[in-house]
Design a protein around this motif. Sequence first.
Motif, PDB file in Angstrom:
ATOM      1  N   MET A  86       0.917  -1.287   0.112  1.00 29.49           N
ATOM      2  CA  MET A  86       0.087   0.044  -0.098  1.00 29.49           C
ATOM      3  C   MET A  86       0.990   1.281  -0.176  1.00 29.49           C
ATOM      4  O   MET A  86       0.482   2.298  -0.695  1.00 29.49           O
ATOM      5  N   GLN A  87       1.713   1.603   1.016  1.00 30.84           N
ATOM      6  CA  GLN A  87       2.737   2.573   0.924  1.00 30.84           C
ATOM      7  C   GLN A  87       3.935   2.077   1.418  1.00 30.84           C
ATOM      8  O   GLN A  87       4.263   1.294   2.330  1.00 30.84           O
ATOM      9  N   HIS A  88       5.306   3.108   1.391  1.00 34.09           N
ATOM     10  CA  HIS A  88       6.413   3.084   1.918  1.00 34.09           C
ATOM     11  C   HIS A  88       6.417   4.197   3.144  1.00 34.09           C
ATOM     12  O   HIS A  88       6.370   5.083   2.510  1.00 34.09           O
ATOM     13  N   ILE A  89       6.878   3.913   4.313  1.00 34.14           N
ATOM     14  CA  ILE A  89       6.973   5.018   5.102  1.00 34.14           C
ATOM     15  C   ILE A  89       8.193   5.056   5.941  1.00 34.14           C
ATOM     16  O   ILE A  89       8.869   3.806   5.959  1.00 34.14           O
ATOM     17  N   LYS A  90       8.764   5.983   6.730  1.00 36.61           N
ATOM     18  CA  LYS A  90       9.793   5.743   7.902  1.00 36.61           C
ATOM     19  C   LYS A  90       9.048   5.718   9.104  1.00 36.61           C
ATOM     20  O   LYS A  90       8.009   6.310   9.370  1.00 36.61           O
ATOM     21  N   GLY A  91       9.768   5.033  10.059  1.00 32.93           N
ATOM     22  CA  GLY A  91       9.336   4.910  11.406  1.00 32.93           C
ATOM     23  C   GLY A  91       9.936   6.051  12.283  1.00 32.93           C
ATOM     24  O   GLY A  91      10.555   7.044  11.773  1.00 32.93           O
ATOM     25  N   LYS A  92       9.613   5.779  13.362  1.00 30.16           N
ATOM     26  CA  LYS A  92       9.985   6.672  14.515  1.00 30.16           C
ATOM     27  C   LYS A  92      11.668   6.677  14.354  1.00 30.16           C
ATOM     28  O   LYS A  92      12.201   5.703  14.305  1.00 30.16           O
ATOM     29  N   LYS A  93      12.332   7.891  14.804  1.00 27.97           N
ATOM     30  CA  LYS A  93      13.570   7.825  14.948  1.00 27.97           C
ATOM     31  C   LYS A  93      14.039   7.033  16.167  1.00 27.97           C
ATOM     32  O   LYS A  93      13.565   7.051  17.469  1.00 27.97           O
ATOM     33  N   ILE A  94      15.388   6.393  15.841  1.00 29.40           N
ATOM     34  CA  ILE A  94      15.927   5.323  16.801  1.00 29.40           C
ATOM     35  C   ILE A  94      17.326   6.122  17.186  1.00 29.40           C
ATOM     36  O   ILE A  94      17.899   6.447  16.032  1.00 29.40           O
ATOM     37  N   LEU A  95      17.546   6.472  18.618  1.00 33.56           N
ATOM     38  CA  LEU A  95      18.787   7.010  18.858  1.00 33.56           C
ATOM     39  C   LEU A  95      19.840   5.913  19.232  1.00 33.56           C
ATOM     40  O   LEU A  95      19.342   5.075  19.956  1.00 33.56           O
ATOM     41  N   ILE A  96      21.061   6.097  18.671  1.00 33.79           N
ATOM     42  CA  ILE A  96      22.196   5.264  19.095  1.00 33.79           C
ATOM     43  C   ILE A  96      23.003   6.354  19.898  1.00 33.79           C
ATOM     44  O   ILE A  96      23.623   7.254  19.416  1.00 33.79           O
ATOM     45  N   PHE A  97      23.384   5.962  21.198  1.00 30.43           N
ATOM     46  CA  PHE A  97      24.383   6.922  21.756  1.00 30.43           C
ATOM     47  C   PHE A  97      25.113   6.032  22.504  1.00 30.43           C
ATOM     48  O   PHE A  97      25.195   5.048  23.314  1.00 30.43           O
ATOM     49  N   LYS A  98      26.641   6.360  22.137  1.00 29.80           N
ATOM     50  CA  LYS A  98      27.757   5.527  22.551  1.00 29.80           C
ATOM     51  C   LYS A  98      28.655   6.557  23.797  1.00 29.80           C
ATOM     52  O   LYS A  98      28.717   7.841  23.332  1.00 29.80           O
ATOM     53  N   LYS A  99      29.085   6.012  24.902  1.00 25.34           N
ATOM     54  CA  LYS A  99      29.872   6.777  25.779  1.00 25.34           C
ATOM     55  C   LYS A  99      30.980   5.988  26.451  1.00 25.34           C
ATOM     56  O   LYS A  99      30.595   4.698  26.684  1.00 25.34           O
ATOM     57  N   LYS A 100      32.179   6.487  26.596  1.00 24.41           N
ATOM     58  CA  LYS A 100      33.117   5.763  27.182  1.00 24.41           C
ATOM     59  C   LYS A 100      33.394   6.725  28.600  1.00 24.41           C
ATOM     60  O   LYS A 100      33.727   7.820  28.422  1.00 24.41           O
ATOM     61  N   ARG A 101      33.232   6.297  29.801  1.00 30.06           N
ATOM     62  CA  ARG A 101      33.289   7.018  31.241  1.00 30.06           C
ATOM     63  C   ARG A 101      34.703   7.359  31.330  1.00 30.06           C
ATOM     64  O   ARG A 101      35.652   6.687  31.047  1.00 30.06           O
ATOM     65  N   ARG A 102      34.742   8.657  31.702  1.00 28.50           N
ATOM     66  CA  ARG A 102      36.188   9.304  32.094  1.00 28.50           C
ATOM     67  C   ARG A 102      36.889   9.375  30.807  1.00 28.50           C
ATOM     68  O   ARG A 102      38.282   9.814  31.065  1.00 28.50           O
ATOM     69  N   LYS A 103      36.820   9.421  29.768  1.00 22.69           N
ATOM     70  CA  LYS A 103      37.608   9.672  28.632  1.00 22.69           C
ATOM     71  C   LYS A 103      37.130  10.598  27.470  1.00 22.69           C
ATOM     72  O   LYS A 103      37.631  11.164  26.871  1.00 22.69           O
ATOM     73  N   GLY A 104      35.865  11.391  27.817  1.00 22.26           N
ATOM     74  CA  GLY A 104      35.359  12.496  27.308  1.00 22.26           C
ATOM     75  C   GLY A 104      34.881  11.969  25.743  1.00 22.26           C
ATOM     76  O   GLY A 104      34.491  12.732  24.838  1.00 22.26           O
ATOM     77  N   TYR A 105      34.534  10.727  25.589  1.00 23.21           N
ATOM     78  CA  TYR A 105      34.136  10.119  24.485  1.00 23.21           C
ATOM     79  C   TYR A 105      32.545   9.990  24.535  1.00 23.21           C
ATOM     80  O   TYR A 105      32.115   9.182  25.229  1.00 23.21           O
TER      81      TYR A 105
END
Length: 111
Positions: free
Chosen positions: A65-84
């Motif tokens: 019937m149609q092609h759609i985009k879904g809700k945004k999926i967030l990917i968050f990466k972090k390394k503690r004490r490294k500022g990454y």
Amino acid sequence: MTYAIVNIKNKQFKLVQNKYIYVPHISENIGKKILLDQVFLFYKEGVLFLGSPFLEKINVEIEIMQHIKGKKILIFKKKRRKGYKVKNGFRPLFSKIKIISFIEKNIKNLD
């Protein structure tokens, strides 16, 4: 109620006739009719048919019937004490399909 459990893009979906469902993106044109042949389970009038792994005598006809985009999926990466910290995201593509009919070939001989 008649329904079938089918494999679409390596995911299992329960399909009921004349209903709509959102599935992972199918790369076909809108309005095209497709036959699905990977049916795991089929239920009709109190009788349950199980495949091993698929039922060969049953196909499901669907229409895109149609092609759609879904809700945004967030990917968050972090390394503690490294500022990454890295933040990414994407919107997955889905196809809205309509289940037209279940095509049964000699279903009486399915034992």
